[in-house]
Write a protein that holds these residues in place. Structure first.
Motif, PDB file in Angstrom:
ATOM      1  N   VAL A 124       0.978  -1.177   0.093  1.00  0.00           N
ATOM      2  CA  VAL A 124      -0.073  -0.054   0.039  1.00  0.00           C
ATOM      3  C   VAL A 124       0.749   1.350  -0.100  1.00  0.00           C
ATOM      4  CG1 VAL A 124      -0.174   0.135   2.383  1.00  0.00           C
ATOM      5  CG2 VAL A 124      -1.862   1.096   1.223  1.00  0.00           C
ATOM      6  N   PHE A 125       0.423   2.301  -0.586  1.00  0.00           N
ATOM      7  CA  PHE A 125       1.083   3.554  -0.497  1.00  0.00           C
ATOM      8  C   PHE A 125       0.256   4.563   0.266  1.00  0.00           C
ATOM      9  CE2 PHE A 125       3.772   3.955  -4.706  1.00  0.00           C
ATOM     10  CZ  PHE A 125       4.510   2.736  -4.170  1.00  0.00           C
ATOM     11  N   TYR A 126       0.776   5.208   1.265  1.00  0.00           N
ATOM     12  CA  TYR A 126      -0.123   6.009   2.094  1.00  0.00           C
ATOM     13  C   TYR A 126       0.382   7.512   1.582  1.00  0.00           C
ATOM     14  CZ  TYR A 126      -1.790   2.552   5.160  1.00  0.00           C
ATOM     15  OH  TYR A 126      -2.287   1.330   5.995  1.00  0.00           O
ATOM     16  N   PRO A 127      -0.379   8.354   0.959  1.00  0.00           N
ATOM     17  CA  PRO A 127       0.082   9.547   0.187  1.00  0.00           C
ATOM     18  C   PRO A 127       0.080  10.773   1.228  1.00  0.00           C
ATOM     19  CG  PRO A 127      -2.111   9.205  -0.587  1.00  0.00           C
ATOM     20  CD  PRO A 127      -1.498   8.026   0.406  1.00  0.00           C
ATOM     21  N   GLY A 128       0.660  12.135   0.690  1.00  0.00           N
ATOM     22  CA  GLY A 128       0.617  13.335   1.437  1.00  0.00           C
ATOM     23  C   GLY A 128      -0.674  13.694   1.561  1.00  0.00           C
ATOM     24  N   HIS A 129      -1.505  13.440   0.681  1.00  0.00           N
ATOM     25  CA  HIS A 129      -2.835  13.884   0.610  1.00  0.00           C
ATOM     26  C   HIS A 129      -3.726  12.756  -0.065  1.00  0.00           C
ATOM     27  CE1 HIS A 129      -1.280  18.014   0.986  1.00  0.00           C
ATOM     28  NE2 HIS A 129      -0.259  17.703   0.321  1.00  0.00           N
ATOM     29  N   GLY A 130      -4.846  12.727   0.505  1.00  0.00           N
ATOM     30  CA  GLY A 130      -6.199  11.801   0.113  1.00  0.00           C
ATOM     31  C   GLY A 130      -5.800  10.426   0.633  1.00  0.00           C
ATOM     32  N   ALA A 131      -6.638   9.447   0.048  1.00  0.00           N
ATOM     33  CA  ALA A 131      -6.911   8.135   0.712  1.00  0.00           C
ATOM     34  C   ALA A 131      -5.675   7.404   0.385  1.00  0.00           C
ATOM     35  CB  ALA A 131      -8.062   7.537   0.086  1.00  0.00           C
ATOM     36  N   PRO A 132      -5.418   6.148   1.048  1.00  0.00           N
ATOM     37  CA  PRO A 132      -4.475   5.013   0.957  1.00  0.00           C
ATOM     38  C   PRO A 132      -4.684   4.686  -0.701  1.00  0.00           C
ATOM     39  CG  PRO A 132      -5.462   4.732   3.042  1.00  0.00           C
ATOM     40  CD  PRO A 132      -6.350   5.867   2.196  1.00  0.00           C
ATOM     41  N   ILE A 133      -3.505   4.273  -1.276  1.00  0.00           N
ATOM     42  CA  ILE A 133      -3.616   3.701  -2.503  1.00  0.00           C
ATOM     43  C   ILE A 133      -3.334   2.247  -2.562  1.00  0.00           C
ATOM     44  CG2 ILE A 133      -2.249   3.908  -4.893  1.00  0.00           C
ATOM     45  CD1 ILE A 133      -1.370   6.710  -3.953  1.00  0.00           C
ATOM     46  N   LEU A 134      -4.425   1.474  -2.695  1.00  0.00           N
ATOM     47  CA  LEU A 134      -4.227  -0.036  -2.411  1.00  0.00           C
ATOM     48  C   LEU A 134      -3.746  -0.987  -3.548  1.00  0.00           C
ATOM     49  CD1 LEU A 134      -7.754  -0.274  -0.700  1.00  0.00           C
ATOM     50  CD2 LEU A 134      -5.574   0.284   0.324  1.00  0.00           C
ATOM     51  N   GLN A 135      -3.392  -0.284  -4.674  1.00  0.00           N
ATOM     52  CA  GLN A 135      -3.006  -0.927  -5.795  1.00  0.00           C
ATOM     53  C   GLN A 135      -2.014   0.028  -6.463  1.00  0.00           C
ATOM     54  OE1 GLN A 135      -6.437  -1.709  -8.342  1.00  0.00           O
ATOM     55  NE2 GLN A 135      -6.053  -3.949  -7.915  1.00  0.00           N
ATOM     56  N   PRO A 136      -0.767   0.287  -5.664  1.00  0.00           N
ATOM     57  CA  PRO A 136       0.193   1.076  -5.960  1.00  0.00           C
ATOM     58  C   PRO A 136       0.707   0.940  -7.353  1.00  0.00           C
ATOM     59  CG  PRO A 136       1.139  -0.094  -4.338  1.00  0.00           C
ATOM     60  CD  PRO A 136      -0.394  -0.657  -4.492  1.00  0.00           C
ATOM     61  N   ARG A 137       1.270  -0.138  -7.695  1.00  0.00           N
ATOM     62  CA  ARG A 137       1.684  -0.614  -9.027  1.00  0.00           C
ATOM     63  C   ARG A 137       0.962   0.041 -10.189  1.00  0.00           C
ATOM     64  NH1 ARG A 137       5.957  -3.711 -11.339  1.00  0.00           N
ATOM     65  NH2 ARG A 137       5.449  -4.151 -13.578  1.00  0.00           N
ATOM     66  N   THR A 138      -0.306  -0.225 -10.141  1.00  0.00           N
ATOM     67  CA  THR A 138      -1.304   0.169 -11.343  1.00  0.00           C
ATOM     68  C   THR A 138      -1.355   1.947 -11.145  1.00  0.00           C
ATOM     69  OG1 THR A 138      -2.626  -1.691 -10.875  1.00  0.00           O
ATOM     70  CG2 THR A 138      -3.771   0.246 -11.650  1.00  0.00           C
TER      71      THR A 138
END
Length: 292
Positions: free
Chosen positions: A200-214
């Protein structure tokens, strides 16, 4: 401000600085159960400082302050948080650190503009190199240099999660404004992220990114699409970044064209470095470019 537990040992507090450039606000992350690492303390807002300190239980203390990059919505609160807690600040370097030779030359020539929202006073206590690991009570956090949005941008990895700052977000693409931002570096970072296996990616703004490669693939495709648009729109006699922006971004309010033109300029500089376009006269923010 609500404190959200994202997973065991990880909490999030969103700063009260919503805007078209920051979504609901800057995400501040707290890692740990006793010794706490804070990622991106955020803007210099006293209520947000109170929320961070108020999130601590009597047995918890902040031992590390980690900053992904030195924009005013991410780094300024680090100084006061460090003063209040005694925790040192970790980052890749000051705001002009890590620029390519081209970007440094453009910055020194003073014709390229930029500097939007930069925290010029940022100076970490400890400079983190790529691969450096910080240790706390039952946690470790690895630094991953990730320039592009800013040259001094660094991401952090904990427990299979990558804190991606502003280089990868789910709700928006990143602003890349030369000489602080660098599209060549941005593409290289995304390509390196494709080789990673973070869950997972946790970004500086917005919701977690559950499919980071995509998401990284989508961002690379988006930049390739913008490049194609710019090359197709560039007339034989040349055009400025502002003129190209008005043509390419006709579907967004004109009030956003100034920001969009910085991304177009970043593309033009990237194309210039690859010998696909050239400036007519001095390379500048308001100058014309033409295809080679």
């Amino acid at each position: 401000m609500a404190i959200v537990e994202l997973e065991p040992g990880l909490r999030q507090i969103t700063a009260p600085n919503p805007s078209p450039m920051t979504a609901e606000g800057t995400n501040t992350y707290l890692i740990g159960t006793r010794e706490i690492a804070v990622i991106d303390p955020g803007p210099a807002i006293s209520a947000h400082l109170d929320a961070i300190l108020g999130a601590l239980t009597p047995v918890q203390q902040i031992t590390h302050i980690l900053v992904t990059h030195s924009h005013l919505d991410h780094s300024p609160l680090a100084t006061e948080l460090s003063r209040r807690t005694g925790a040192p600040i970790f980052g890749a370097g000051p705001s002009d650190w890590g620029r390519s030779d081209t970007m440094q030359r453009l910055a020194e020539e003073g014709e390229i503009g930029g500097g939007e929202g930069v925290d010029i006073d940022f100076m970490p206590h400890h400079l983190v190199k790529n691969g450096d690991i910080q240790y706390g009570d039952n946690w470790q956090i690895e630094a991953v240099h990730s320039p592009g949005h800013m040259a001094n941008h660094v991401s952090f990895v904990w427990n299979g999660a990558l804190f991606s700052g502003d280089v990868v977000m789910g709700w928006s693409t990143s602003l890349i404004s030369p000489p602080d931002g660098d599209l060549t570096q941005f593409r290289n970072t995304l390509s390196q992220f494709l080789d990673r296996t973070d869950r997972v990616f946790y970004p500086g703004h917005g919701a977690p990114i559950l499919q980071p490669r995509t998401r990284c693939e989508d961002l690379l495709q988006h930049r390739a699409m913008r490049e194609e648009q710019i090359l197709k729109a560039l007339p034989g006699e040349g055009a400025t970044a502002a003129e190209l922006t008005a043509q390419i971004y006709s579907d967004i309010p004109s009030t956003l064209h100034r920001v969009a033109s910085r991304n177009v300029l970043a593309h033009l500089i990237d194309l210039y470095e690859r010998n696909e376009v050239r400036p007519i006269g001095t390379l500048s923010a308001s100058g014309c470019f033409q295809r080679i």
